[in-house]
Design an enzyme around this catalytic site. Sequence first.
Site, PDB file in Angstrom:
ATOM      1  CE1 TYR A 164     -11.593 -20.964  18.842  1.00 20.32           C
ATOM      2  CE2 TYR A 164     -12.584 -22.976  19.571  1.00 20.32           C
ATOM      3  CZ  TYR A 164     -11.794 -22.295  18.631  1.00 20.32           C
ATOM      4  OH  TYR A 164     -11.257 -23.228  17.931  1.00 20.32           O
ATOM      5  CE  LYS A 168     -11.972 -21.349  15.088  1.00 17.37           C
ATOM      6  NZ  LYS A 168     -11.079 -20.725  14.129  1.00 17.37           N
TER       7      LYS A 168
END
Length: 241
Positions: A164, A168
């Site tokens: 994750y 980003k």
Amino acid sequence: MDDVKDTKTALVTGANKGIGFAIAQGLGALGFTVAVGARDDARRDEAVERLRAAGVDAFGVALDVTSDDSVATAAKIIEQTAGRLDVLVNNAGIGGRTDGGAQDPTTLDLDVVRTVIETNVFGVVRVTNAMLPLLRRADSPRIVNMSSNMGSLTLQTGPPLAAYAPSKSMLNSLTAQYARRLADTNVIVNAACPGYVATDFTGHNAQRTPEQGAAIALRLATLSDDGPRGGFFDDEGVVAW
Ligand SMILES: NC(=O)c1ccc[n+]([C@@H]2O[C@H](COP(=O)([O-])OP(=O)(O)OC[C@H]3O[C@@H](n4cnc5c(N)ncnc54)[C@H](OP(=O)(O)O)[C@@H]3O)[C@@H](O)[C@H]2O)c1
């Protein structure tokens, strides 16, 4: 007289719940017609009904950000319905599995990385590039990429999540790339961090409401023409890359 639509149109991906729904509601309250991008028919219909009940001029758009066909069809629907796009909020995102050390860097499950990147990064590229021709028809087009301070290499917030967080970071880097490429145009692109928000994503284990998380996206979606480009912002201002 040209049959030009006065109302501005915004597409929010992953708008059926959480921060995306709050962004859709907020943009609707600001007078935008809102295209509710969501992959599940029932969840999308329900969100459109809730938005309309709240007075928002909303219409549903079937949209799975991982599918070229779905995204291309969504662009056609928006073109037919609105003729152009004023705002794109790339909000759809997933955290990815964490069981069994799947996002511990030392035992990283590369299938989880692929899945997360497919949605959080490739999904944004897919949707942005499909919508850019429609955005270029608007007077003051804005693109907002919903990122996270977990992707900040400076801040490194939250627990290690090795699918994750890098997704980003890459989204932030892509935001800068788009802003450079579009520097000579009226298309303004920025990344936003909503803070830690109570949604399904966080198991509702957070202090901030979806409306609070949506606020920075609304601000970046309605920047004036001399507003910042290619930056990363939260409610407090600039977020360190
Ligand atoms: N919550 C936080 O604290 C937090 C913090 C930082 C950043 N963010 C970011 O903010 C964004 C929204 O998060 P949230 O907390 O609102 O999460 P959420 O409640 O889990 O909502 C995520 C949304 O994305 C949609 N989605 C996922 N995969 C999709 C796909 N392939 N195609 C289309 N839609 C898809 C989901 O649709 P379904 O209902 O069909 O699954 C849902 O509508 C994400 O990008 C997240 O990374 C959240």
